[in-house]
Design a protein around this motif. Sequence first.
Motif, mmCIF file in Angstrom:
data_model
loop_
_atom_site.group_PDB
_atom_site.id
_atom_site.type_symbol
_atom_site.label_atom_id
_atom_site.label_comp_id
_atom_site.label_asym_id
_atom_site.label_seq_id
_atom_site.Cartn_x
_atom_site.Cartn_y
_atom_site.Cartn_z
ATOM 1 N N ARG A 1 11.359 -31.504 -9.785
ATOM 2 C CA ARG A 1 11.568 -30.519 -8.735
ATOM 3 C C ARG A 1 10.240 -29.876 -8.380
ATOM 4 O O ARG A 1 9.399 -29.640 -9.247
ATOM 5 C CB ARG A 1 12.553 -29.443 -9.183
ATOM 6 C CG ARG A 1 13.973 -29.929 -9.360
ATOM 7 C CD ARG A 1 14.856 -28.812 -9.855
ATOM 8 N NE ARG A 1 14.991 -27.729 -8.875
ATOM 9 C CZ ARG A 1 15.596 -26.567 -9.138
ATOM 10 N NH1 ARG A 1 16.088 -26.346 -10.347
ATOM 11 N NH2 ARG A 1 15.689 -25.646 -8.216
ATOM 12 N N SER A 2 10.078 -29.612 -7.122
ATOM 13 C CA SER A 2 8.933 -28.864 -6.629
ATOM 14 C C SER A 2 9.469 -27.585 -6.026
ATOM 15 O O SER A 2 10.334 -27.619 -5.147
ATOM 16 C CB SER A 2 8.175 -29.691 -5.583
ATOM 17 O OG SER A 2 7.021 -29.017 -5.134
ATOM 18 N N VAL A 3 8.992 -26.445 -6.531
ATOM 19 C CA VAL A 3 9.524 -25.149 -6.122
ATOM 20 C C VAL A 3 8.372 -24.230 -5.715
ATOM 21 O O VAL A 3 7.200 -24.524 -5.939
ATOM 22 C CB VAL A 3 10.334 -24.494 -7.265
ATOM 23 C CG1 VAL A 3 11.473 -25.400 -7.713
ATOM 24 C CG2 VAL A 3 9.432 -24.143 -8.457
ATOM 25 N N TYR A 4 8.741 -23.099 -5.138
ATOM 26 C CA TYR A 4 7.786 -22.023 -4.894
ATOM 27 C C TYR A 4 7.929 -21.040 -6.061
ATOM 28 O O TYR A 4 8.856 -20.223 -6.079
ATOM 29 C CB TYR A 4 8.080 -21.327 -3.569
ATOM 30 C CG TYR A 4 7.764 -22.158 -2.356
ATOM 31 C CD1 TYR A 4 6.518 -22.077 -1.735
ATOM 32 C CD2 TYR A 4 8.715 -23.027 -1.815
ATOM 33 C CE1 TYR A 4 6.221 -22.844 -0.608
ATOM 34 C CE2 TYR A 4 8.429 -23.797 -0.695
ATOM 35 C CZ TYR A 4 7.181 -23.701 -0.106
ATOM 36 O OH TYR A 4 6.890 -24.462 1.000
ATOM 37 N N PRO A 5 7.050 -21.107 -7.078
ATOM 38 C CA PRO A 5 7.211 -20.246 -8.247
ATOM 39 C C PRO A 5 6.535 -18.891 -8.047
ATOM 40 O O PRO A 5 5.440 -18.805 -7.477
ATOM 41 C CB PRO A 5 6.493 -21.036 -9.348
ATOM 42 C CG PRO A 5 5.390 -21.750 -8.615
ATOM 43 C CD PRO A 5 5.929 -22.051 -7.230
ATOM 44 N N ASP A 6 7.183 -17.842 -8.504
ATOM 45 C CA ASP A 6 6.512 -16.538 -8.462
ATOM 46 C C ASP A 6 5.555 -16.422 -9.649
ATOM 47 O O ASP A 6 5.372 -17.375 -10.413
ATOM 48 C CB ASP A 6 7.527 -15.399 -8.395
ATOM 49 C CG ASP A 6 8.363 -15.228 -9.673
ATOM 50 O OD1 ASP A 6 7.984 -15.778 -10.729
ATOM 51 O OD2 ASP A 6 9.393 -14.527 -9.602
ATOM 52 N N ARG A 7 4.966 -15.265 -9.837
ATOM 53 C CA ARG A 7 3.919 -15.133 -10.851
ATOM 54 C C ARG A 7 4.452 -15.270 -12.273
ATOM 55 O O ARG A 7 3.682 -15.462 -13.210
ATOM 56 C CB ARG A 7 3.199 -13.798 -10.701
ATOM 57 C CG ARG A 7 4.084 -12.582 -10.838
ATOM 58 C CD ARG A 7 3.324 -11.282 -10.579
ATOM 59 N NE ARG A 7 4.178 -10.120 -10.710
ATOM 60 C CZ ARG A 7 4.482 -9.540 -11.869
ATOM 61 N NH1 ARG A 7 3.993 -10.033 -13.006
ATOM 62 N NH2 ARG A 7 5.273 -8.484 -11.900
ATOM 63 N N THR A 8 5.790 -15.199 -12.459
ATOM 64 C CA THR A 8 6.385 -15.403 -13.779
ATOM 65 C C THR A 8 6.861 -16.848 -13.978
ATOM 66 O O THR A 8 7.286 -17.210 -15.070
ATOM 67 C CB THR A 8 7.587 -14.466 -13.986
ATOM 68 O OG1 THR A 8 8.675 -14.880 -13.145
ATOM 69 C CG2 THR A 8 7.216 -13.027 -13.689
ATOM 70 N N GLY A 9 6.816 -17.651 -12.915
ATOM 71 C CA GLY A 9 7.342 -19.013 -12.971
ATOM 72 C C GLY A 9 8.747 -19.141 -12.445
ATOM 73 O O GLY A 9 9.274 -20.251 -12.348
ATOM 74 N N GLN A 10 9.374 -18.024 -12.061
ATOM 75 C CA GLN A 10 10.721 -18.061 -11.518
ATOM 76 C C GLN A 10 10.693 -18.654 -10.109
ATOM 77 O O GLN A 10 9.921 -18.187 -9.259
ATOM 78 C CB GLN A 10 11.312 -16.659 -11.471
ATOM 79 C CG GLN A 10 12.728 -16.583 -10.958
ATOM 80 C CD GLN A 10 13.728 -17.226 -11.898
ATOM 81 O OE1 GLN A 10 13.576 -17.163 -13.109
ATOM 82 N NE2 GLN A 10 14.735 -17.865 -11.344
ATOM 83 N N PRO A 11 11.506 -19.690 -9.826
ATOM 84 C CA PRO A 11 11.527 -20.245 -8.469
ATOM 85 C C PRO A 11 12.026 -19.227 -7.452
ATOM 86 O O PRO A 11 12.998 -18.518 -7.691
ATOM 87 C CB PRO A 11 12.501 -21.420 -8.583
ATOM 88 C CG PRO A 11 12.576 -21.747 -10.034
ATOM 89 C CD PRO A 11 12.376 -20.449 -10.740
ATOM 90 N N ILE A 12 11.341 -19.147 -6.323
ATOM 91 C CA ILE A 12 11.814 -18.330 -5.198
ATOM 92 C C ILE A 12 12.738 -19.226 -4.387
ATOM 93 O O ILE A 12 12.317 -19.954 -3.484
ATOM 94 C CB ILE A 12 10.631 -17.818 -4.357
ATOM 95 C CG1 ILE A 12 9.645 -17.028 -5.229
ATOM 96 C CG2 ILE A 12 11.131 -16.958 -3.203
ATOM 97 C CD1 ILE A 12 8.374 -16.621 -4.518
ATOM 98 N N LEU A 13 13.995 -19.213 -4.726
ATOM 99 C CA LEU A 13 14.935 -20.193 -4.193
ATOM 100 C C LEU A 13 15.168 -20.034 -2.694
ATOM 101 O O LEU A 13 15.500 -20.999 -2.001
ATOM 102 C CB LEU A 13 16.259 -20.116 -4.951
ATOM 103 C CG LEU A 13 16.163 -20.471 -6.453
ATOM 104 C CD1 LEU A 13 17.519 -20.304 -7.120
ATOM 105 C CD2 LEU A 13 15.640 -21.886 -6.643
ATOM 106 N N THR A 14 14.969 -18.831 -2.192
ATOM 107 C CA THR A 14 15.154 -18.638 -0.754
ATOM 108 C C THR A 14 14.102 -19.384 0.058
ATOM 109 O O THR A 14 14.286 -19.621 1.257
ATOM 110 C CB THR A 14 15.094 -17.150 -0.407
ATOM 111 O OG1 THR A 14 13.853 -16.600 -0.889
ATOM 112 C CG2 THR A 14 16.264 -16.396 -1.017
#
Length: 439
Positions: A174-187
């Motif tokens: 998966r390729s995601v937009y991760p925030d600074r903690t690594g949590q995917p910004i699913l929106t």
Amino acid sequence: MSSCLRRPATVGAALAFAAAALTARAAVTYEDDPIRYTVTPPHDPTARLQARVAAREITLTWDDQFGYLPAVLTALKVPVSSQTLVFSKTSLQRDLISPQNPRALYFNDDVYVGFVPGGKVIEIASQDPHLGTVFYVLRQHQQDTPQFARAIHECLQCHDSQVMTGGVPGLMMRSVYPDRTGQPILTAGTFVTDQQSRFSERWGGWYVTGAHGRGRHMGNTTASEQNDTVTLDRERGANAKDAGAFIEANRYLGRGHSDLVALLVLTHQTQMHNLITRAAFDTRLALRDEAVINQMLHRRVGFRSDSTQARIHSTGEALVQHLLFTKEAALPDPVAGSTAFAREFTSRGPRDGKGRSLRDLDLRRRLLRYPLSWLIYGAAFDELPAPMTAYVYRRLGEVLTGQDRTPPFAHLSPTDRRAILDILAATKPTLPAGWPRTP
């Protein structure tokens, strides 16, 4: 299954049953006969290693820093150079994973090993010719007899998806937009990464080490979100030599490397394994259904219906096209990895009389010099059901001899086709009798 069915009173009822069986395939799962995923004993490389450990034929040595990881990689012949690092929170040990503490993945042609510093388990996905991908965990504490335990329900929550894995227990990138903690910004969206993915949409939430020129991927950086706008600085993550600026490299066997060539190989291989599994499952289920219907309609044993052929051909064509790298996204510029992975991958052959191999890399505009998947040598491919094997080899023969020059295969030049034919003829002893050689 057939012993549980009542014979219909009329041929019309039998035909209705057949139609219902074909239109309700979505309700048929891999827990049915003849697959029985959960209860069938596996025979994959990890299961075979477990049997050897239990029989005291091999000892997995404990390492004070990495636990059982070095011993497992050695026993399963998984190279350290294959290390890739993923820092998005998208796996079993997500609570431990962050940009500062990524999960390391190591792999060969049959096995994938996941390790998180500080994690309680090592995660393993192993390819079984009958069951497809089988998942295990190995607890990271010193034991007299280490135990690889099947992790079915925990892993299949994510690794069983019609979109991500093709509706079989499988693998995914998966390729995601991760925030600074690594949590995917699913929106912001998420991408399934395969060989058709554009370079610019790959590896969000991963570290990527190596050179790739002017191309820009999503790796090595985190995204920011402000006023419903998500921003990812691809330039910041470009052409990184290592990930040492982001992580404590000495916590990983492969240090700060997340090799670009290893990521390219992983991108092809994960989907290839899923398609092989899907082809095997679909064929076995189609043959099972056909046997029941043939019995009901008093057909001769072995009668092959058009509907069964259609089911086999549909799945088989997807397999053929992925084997031959159809619609592979071009590399924007030549690429190079940061470790010895490319050299080690290429060295594993086998080679024809001219020294050519299906493992020869191109890395200028595409992954392989001769675009046919090296997984054609694997046990999972060799043990596909006979009707699927026959279909795949027939189609490969048509494409490689130039009988099929349709658009899906336009990327294969006449030189490519001849070379692949020659390499297969010299290195694949199980080719069917009469299979075409170079025209």
